[in-house]
Motif scaffolding. Structure first.
Motif, PDB file in Angstrom:
ATOM      1  N   GLY A  75      15.147   0.046  -5.723  1.00  0.00           N
ATOM      2  CA  GLY A  75      13.585  -0.801  -6.861  1.00  0.00           C
ATOM      3  C   GLY A  75      13.945  -2.263  -6.313  1.00  0.00           C
ATOM      4  O   GLY A  75      14.176  -3.342  -5.717  1.00  0.00           O
ATOM      5  N   ASP A  76      14.627  -3.078  -7.928  1.00  0.00           N
ATOM      6  CA  ASP A  76      14.611  -4.584  -7.866  1.00  0.00           C
ATOM      7  C   ASP A  76      16.330  -4.809  -7.470  1.00  0.00           C
ATOM      8  O   ASP A  76      16.849  -6.418  -6.719  1.00  0.00           O
ATOM      9  CB  ASP A  76      14.554  -5.198  -8.660  1.00  0.00           C
ATOM     10  N   VAL A  77      17.040  -3.964  -6.924  1.00  0.00           N
ATOM     11  CA  VAL A  77      18.669  -4.041  -6.331  1.00  0.00           C
ATOM     12  C   VAL A  77      18.933  -4.198  -5.073  1.00  0.00           C
ATOM     13  O   VAL A  77      18.491  -2.902  -4.830  1.00  0.00           O
ATOM     14  CB  VAL A  77      19.458  -2.987  -7.383  1.00  0.00           C
ATOM     15  N   SER A  78      19.806  -4.781  -4.390  1.00  0.00           N
ATOM     16  CA  SER A  78      20.291  -4.867  -3.397  1.00  0.00           C
ATOM     17  C   SER A  78      21.924  -4.403  -3.269  1.00  0.00           C
ATOM     18  O   SER A  78      22.199  -4.681  -4.090  1.00  0.00           O
ATOM     19  CB  SER A  78      20.278  -5.974  -2.926  1.00  0.00           C
ATOM     20  N   VAL A  79      22.212  -2.957  -2.578  1.00  0.00           N
ATOM     21  CA  VAL A  79      24.006  -2.235  -2.888  1.00  0.00           C
ATOM     22  C   VAL A  79      24.315  -2.636  -1.549  1.00  0.00           C
ATOM     23  O   VAL A  79      23.657  -2.228  -0.038  1.00  0.00           O
ATOM     24  CB  VAL A  79      23.673  -0.831  -3.453  1.00  0.00           C
ATOM     25  N   THR A  80      25.003  -3.412  -1.765  1.00  0.00           N
ATOM     26  CA  THR A  80      26.322  -3.953  -0.268  1.00  0.00           C
ATOM     27  C   THR A  80      27.483  -3.322  -0.026  1.00  0.00           C
ATOM     28  O   THR A  80      28.414  -3.192  -0.898  1.00  0.00           O
ATOM     29  CB  THR A  80      26.264  -5.225   0.187  1.00  0.00           C
ATOM     30  N   THR A  81      27.779  -2.205   0.959  1.00  0.00           N
ATOM     31  CA  THR A  81      29.104  -1.604   0.356  1.00  0.00           C
ATOM     32  C   THR A  81      30.054  -1.298   1.413  1.00  0.00           C
ATOM     33  O   THR A  81      29.617  -1.579   2.806  1.00  0.00           O
ATOM     34  CB  THR A  81      29.019  -0.109   0.277  1.00  0.00           C
ATOM     35  N   ILE A  82      30.921  -1.916   1.536  1.00  0.00           N
ATOM     36  CA  ILE A  82      32.280  -2.260   3.042  1.00  0.00           C
ATOM     37  C   ILE A  82      33.227  -1.401   3.373  1.00  0.00           C
ATOM     38  O   ILE A  82      33.692  -1.819   2.159  1.00  0.00           O
ATOM     39  CB  ILE A  82      32.551  -3.805   3.150  1.00  0.00           C
ATOM     40  N   LEU A  83      33.515  -0.813   3.739  1.00  0.00           N
ATOM     41  CA  LEU A  83      34.747   0.037   4.445  1.00  0.00           C
ATOM     42  C   LEU A  83      35.567  -1.259   5.310  1.00  0.00           C
ATOM     43  O   LEU A  83      34.671  -1.963   6.391  1.00  0.00           O
ATOM     44  CB  LEU A  83      34.949   1.153   4.475  1.00  0.00           C
ATOM     45  N   PHE A  84      36.750  -1.261   4.760  1.00  0.00           N
ATOM     46  CA  PHE A  84      37.584  -1.989   6.044  1.00  0.00           C
ATOM     47  C   PHE A  84      39.108  -2.097   5.940  1.00  0.00           C
ATOM     48  O   PHE A  84      39.538  -1.866   5.066  1.00  0.00           O
ATOM     49  CB  PHE A  84      37.358  -3.753   4.944  1.00  0.00           C
ATOM     50  N   GLY A  85      39.367  -1.971   7.148  1.00  0.00           N
ATOM     51  CA  GLY A  85      40.837  -2.055   7.771  1.00  0.00           C
ATOM     52  C   GLY A  85      41.163  -2.710   8.820  1.00  0.00           C
ATOM     53  O   GLY A  85      40.365  -2.729   9.819  1.00  0.00           O
ATOM     54  N   TYR A  86      42.035  -2.044   9.322  1.00  0.00           N
ATOM     55  CA  TYR A  86      42.955  -2.053  10.891  1.00  0.00           C
ATOM     56  C   TYR A  86      42.595  -1.118  11.883  1.00  0.00           C
ATOM     57  O   TYR A  86      42.854  -0.889  12.725  1.00  0.00           O
ATOM     58  CB  TYR A  86      44.804  -2.065  10.577  1.00  0.00           C
ATOM     59  N   SER A  87      41.836   0.160  11.507  1.00  0.00           N
ATOM     60  CA  SER A  87      41.712   1.283  11.935  1.00  0.00           C
ATOM     61  C   SER A  87      39.985   1.652  12.102  1.00  0.00           C
ATOM     62  O   SER A  87      39.612   1.285  11.370  1.00  0.00           O
ATOM     63  CB  SER A  87      42.191   2.881  11.286  1.00  0.00           C
ATOM     64  N   GLU A  88      39.903   2.664  13.601  1.00  0.00           N
ATOM     65  CA  GLU A  88      38.739   2.258  13.339  1.00  0.00           C
ATOM     66  C   GLU A  88      37.992   3.965  12.156  1.00  0.00           C
ATOM     67  O   GLU A  88      36.694   3.092  11.954  1.00  0.00           O
ATOM     68  CB  GLU A  88      38.424   2.914  15.069  1.00  0.00           C
ATOM     69  N   LYS A  89      38.913   4.040  11.766  1.00  0.00           N
ATOM     70  CA  LYS A  89      38.073   5.206  11.170  1.00  0.00           C
ATOM     71  C   LYS A  89      38.597   5.203   9.957  1.00  0.00           C
ATOM     72  O   LYS A  89      40.488   5.003   9.687  1.00  0.00           O
ATOM     73  CB  LYS A  89      38.508   7.197  11.325  1.00  0.00           C
ATOM     74  N   HIS A  90      38.213   5.277   8.524  1.00  0.00           N
ATOM     75  CA  HIS A  90      38.360   4.704   7.665  1.00  0.00           C
ATOM     76  C   HIS A  90      38.761   5.817   6.851  1.00  0.00           C
ATOM     77  O   HIS A  90      38.006   7.584   6.739  1.00  0.00           O
ATOM     78  CB  HIS A  90      37.761   4.071   6.878  1.00  0.00           C
ATOM     79  N   ASP A  91      39.684   6.179   5.834  1.00  0.00           N
ATOM     80  CA  ASP A  91      39.740   7.276   5.112  1.00  0.00           C
ATOM     81  C   ASP A  91      38.140   7.609   4.042  1.00  0.00           C
ATOM     82  O   ASP A  91      37.834   8.673   3.583  1.00  0.00           O
ATOM     83  CB  ASP A  91      41.117   6.975   3.689  1.00  0.00           C
ATOM     84  N   ALA A  92      37.678   6.855   3.806  1.00  0.00           N
ATOM     85  CA  ALA A  92      36.271   7.085   2.692  1.00  0.00           C
ATOM     86  C   ALA A  92      35.326   6.899   3.738  1.00  0.00           C
ATOM     87  O   ALA A  92      35.618   6.496   5.230  1.00  0.00           O
ATOM     88  CB  ALA A  92      36.030   5.539   1.685  1.00  0.00           C
ATOM     89  N   SER A  93      34.788   7.723   3.290  1.00  0.00           N
ATOM     90  CA  SER A  93      32.746   7.956   4.206  1.00  0.00           C
ATOM     91  C   SER A  93      32.247   6.675   3.797  1.00  0.00           C
ATOM     92  O   SER A  93      32.005   6.352   2.644  1.00  0.00           O
ATOM     93  CB  SER A  93      32.455   9.096   3.840  1.00  0.00           C
TER      94      SER A  93
END
Length: 233
Positions: free
Chosen positions: A202-220
Motif C-alpha cells: 500500500g502506501d508503506v515501504s518496509v526496509t529490513t536489514i540483517l547485519f553482522g560479521y558472519s555471512e550467515k545470520h541467525d535470523a532469516s
C-alpha cells in the motif's frame, strides 16, 4: 587481509518488465512526506506496527542504538537528495539523530563476543503507494546498477538474492563490506555482511536489514520481512 568473499543477490519476486529508468532512483520521493504522513496511514500509532523481540529468534532484544548504523548507512541516502545512484533513499536510524520521515526498530542478539554481534533493523516510511513501489523497484535494480562500488571506508559488493515476495512488490540483496586499512584503498582489515530487503505494501515501504560479521545470520531475512509486512495489516 580480506576474511571472506561474498556477492550480493537481488531477486525480482513480482512481475517487473525491467529496471526503472536511470533517474528513477533519484526521483523516488518528490519531496519529504507531510509530518503526519506516517500517522495517517496506520490504524494505530506506527510503533504498534513495528517488529518486536517476540517476532525474532530467541536471544534478540531491543538495542539502545544501531551498533552498525554508520556502516549500513553506506547503502542509503538519508536525505533522499544526494543523487548517488548506488544508494537507496531510506532514512537509517543513527545514534544521536531523530528520524524525520521514518519510524524504526533495532534489535541485537545476545552475543558473548563482539564478532558474534548481529543486528536486525526495520525501517518504515510512508511515501505513498506509487513511491513505495518505486523504492522496491529501485532496490530490484540496484545490484545490476552497482555490483561493486567504493566509499572512503569500504569496498562494497552487491548481488541479487532470491526471496519469496513480501507485500505488493519486494526485493532482496546481500552486501559485503570490505573495510579498508587507513591510508590504503587496496588493503583490507575487516569484512562485514548485510542482507537487505525492501517491500512495498500500500502506501508503506518496509526496509529490513540483517547485519553482522558472519555471512550467515541467525535470523532469516525472508521470515523477518514477511512478519514486518504482516504487521502492517
Amino acid at each position: 587481509m580480506l576474511f571472506a568473499h561474498l556477492g550480493l543477490t537481488l531477486a525480482l519476486l513480482t512481475g517487473f518488465a525491467g529496471p526503472p529508468p536511470p533517474d528513477r532512483l533519484l526521483s523516488v520521493f518528490a519531496g519529504p512526506p507531510p509530518p503526519d504522513r506516517l500517522l495517517s496511514v496506520f490504524a494505530g500509532p506506527p510503533p504498534d506496527r513495528l517488529l518486536s523481540a517476540r517476532d525474532l529468534p530467541a536471544g534478540y532484544k531491543v538495542a539502545e542504538n544501531n551498533q552498525f548504523g554508520s556502516v549500513i548507512d553506506n547503502l542509503f541516502d538519508r536525505a533522499g537528495t544526494a543523487g548517488d545512484r548506488c544508494r537507496l533513499p531510506v532514512e537509517v536510524p543513527m545514534p544521536g539523530t531523530t528520524p524525520r520521515h521514518s519510524v524504526s526498530a533495532v534489535f541485537q542478539n545476545d552475543a558473548r563476543h563482539s564478532l558474534d554481534l548481529e543486528t536486525v533493523t526495520e525501517i518504515l516510511t510512508a511515501p505513498g503507494a506509487k513511491d513505495a513501489r518505486a523504492l522496491a523497484e529501485a532496490a530490484i535494480a540496484l545490484p545490476g546498477r552497482c555490483p561493486a562500488f567504493e566509499t572512503p571506508r569500504f569496498s562494497i559488493h552487491l548481488k541479487p538474492l532470491p526471496m519469496p515476495r513480501a507485500g505488493d512488490v519486494s526485493a532482496a540483496f546481500p552486501a559485503r563490506f570490505d573495510m579498508k586499512a587507513i591510508g590504503s584503498d587496496n588493503t583490507y582489515v575487516d569484512v562485514m555482511f548485510a542482507e537487505v530487503a525492501v517491500a512495498a505494501k500500500g502506501d508503506v515501504s518496509v526496509t529490513t536489514i540483517l547485519f553482522g560479521y558472519s555471512e550467515k545470520h541467525d535470523a532469516s531475512l525472508a521470515e523477518v520481512t514477511r512478519r514486518a509486512v504482516q504487521l502492517l495489516g
